[in-house]
Design a protein around this motif. Sequence first.
Motif, short mmCIF file in Angstrom:
data_model
loop_
_atom_site.label_atom_id
_atom_site.label_comp_id
_atom_site.label_asym_id
_atom_site.label_seq_id
_atom_site.Cartn_x
_atom_site.Cartn_y
_atom_site.Cartn_z
N LEU A 123 48.62 -50.69 -9.83
CA LEU A 123 49.03 -49.73 -10.73
C LEU A 123 47.86 -49.56 -12.76
CD1 LEU A 123 52.92 -50.96 -11.76
CD2 LEU A 123 51.59 -49.05 -10.31
N ALA A 124 46.26 -49.37 -12.47
CA ALA A 124 45.78 -49.73 -13.04
C ALA A 124 45.65 -47.92 -13.19
CB ALA A 124 43.84 -50.06 -12.62
N GLY A 125 45.37 -47.62 -13.94
CA GLY A 125 45.11 -45.96 -14.50
C GLY A 125 46.56 -45.49 -13.90
N GLN A 126 47.55 -45.96 -13.97
CA GLN A 126 48.57 -45.23 -14.01
C GLN A 126 49.65 -45.56 -15.11
OE1 GLN A 126 51.54 -45.37 -10.48
NE2 GLN A 126 49.69 -46.16 -8.98
N GLN A 127 50.86 -44.15 -15.60
CA GLN A 127 51.24 -44.35 -16.42
C GLN A 127 52.72 -45.18 -15.94
OE1 GLN A 127 51.11 -43.21 -20.19
NE2 GLN A 127 49.00 -42.28 -19.29
#
Length: 611
Positions: free
Chosen positions: A51-55
């Motif tokens: 989920l890197a970069g995600q909210q």
Amino acid sequence: MPVPRTAAVSALVATALAAGLVGAASSQAATAAPVQAKIHDIQGTTRISPLAGQQVAGVTGVVTGVRAYGSSKGFWFQDTKPDQNPATSEGIFVFTGSNPTVAVGDAVEVSATVTEYVPGGVASGNQSLTQLSKPTVTVLSSGNAVPAPVVITARTVPDRYTPNGDPAAGNSVNGLPLQPKKYATDYYESLEGMNVRIGSSRVVGATDPHSELWVTVKPQENRTPRGGSLYSSYHDQNTGRLQVQSLIPTAKQPFPSANVGDTLTGTTEGPLDFNQFGGYTIAARTLGTVKDNGLKREITRKQRTGELAVATYNVENLDPGDPQSKFDALAQGVVTNLASPDIVALEEIQDNNGAKDDGTVDASATVKKFTDAILAAGGPAYQWRSIAPENDKDGGEPGGNIRQVFLYNPARVSFTDRPGGDYRTAVGVTGTKGHPALTLSPGRIDPANPAWTDSRKPLAGEFVFKGKTVFVIANHFASKGGDESLLSQHQPVPRSSETKRLQQAQAVNAFVKQLLAVDKHAKVLAVGDINDFDFSGTTKALEDGGALRSAYRSLPKKERYSYVYQGNTQVLDQVLTSPAIRDFDYDSVHVNAEFANQTSDHDPQVIRFRP
């Protein structure tokens, strides 16, 4: 200096996207709705979060540690309802950037951005820490029990250190599925951010000025007679090593002072962090106490009447601005611990005003202050020889102009002076068959060779002891600066600095061969801070063709070391001998590297023989 977190995160996510390690949804994080996630969903089964970069939103857990100091303020929290996958961590760090407003035992709900922070910056090659940034934190309740710690023991940590990286991804391990039962680093990664505990553990890296120490959870792993963990192969990284820091305010519990071989007793417990200078680190919420196991500084024996004693000692950026106590301690080391050798090759003697970068290169005041201290400690009235470097051309601390210096006891040995040596003129070999001589003494070896760019040039000197000529070459090879750490994402670890040291070793080896071509029985010593291991390609290049041989080979394997770094007891300083120096007594004199209170970070070396 580390790059800002935002730059590190952006670069890593971009790299991960390019490598296919992060889903395409990451690039749409700015517009996508937050993902409802558990901590183990965020951590995933590789080193990079899926989920890197995600909210993310609705992330729940109990706070296990709070860090309210330094540039990395934040807290750790952990899910109390773990999944059944041993590869997914249940804990994570929340980067707040300011003093956290939560306390250990708070149950919290967090909404934030999933980021991959690379300690030291992306250019360092380090693995990353999965964390939550720009958080919104809601405290749901307080006073909850902290999740039970994972107990790290000799049995739980695998004997293999780390997998090789994926060639298709530039040898990166980031995208590889974690195998925590097979590799030690995978095991630690599977616990990243979680509450962990160790029991009584052997100290393998002394307390440093930053209030850190190193322990091993493997009591007998490559144990040295003095309690360290020997690093003797690129393939054997001492998997039980962990760094220990403290989350406890020093007013409540000062960080303990420990030497190698001491024991951190009792329980040490807290979140498992990952940082630039130690990799996997216990951020201790509960810190054990140190049992002093009585490590003593070694004292070598005095040379006998017919023995020549030659030592090498890196005195760590010595200049007149250092406190008199440092000069006195170093002098006491020369007189007492080294038993006043006949010749001492010093490394890291700075110019007369140290790191002030004003063009000064003369080091006479530095050497005088040192030799005066030796005399005051009851040592010989050493004389000295050296060649000042060209300003700012030999590396080291900017403005310091470090160089090698020969000290010698004129009551026991004489120096053969042949004038003309300066920073640019190369020393050569002359003489009739069986009687080699230096064209310059002292003289620098091949100073125009690109191998010595921004590095210390070897200093050669010709000495006479009881009518016998002995050639000594004082070295300080290029440092390991620029190499990636043992916990690099690239495995095997790139060692870019080794290229220059290999070239330097070849230049010294070629010079020694010139001496041996005139007299195969020439007595030659190459000594100093080689900045490389006794098993390295650098050492093999020095030994090429039998010109030299590392004196370490005369010692039992577990006594071959002069330095301790990140809990690994290892070789940097060496003495190498030409074939004619056969029957010698060699000692790596352990007075610094294993101790919290150290005058230099290097241990000196001494060799005694009858020329």
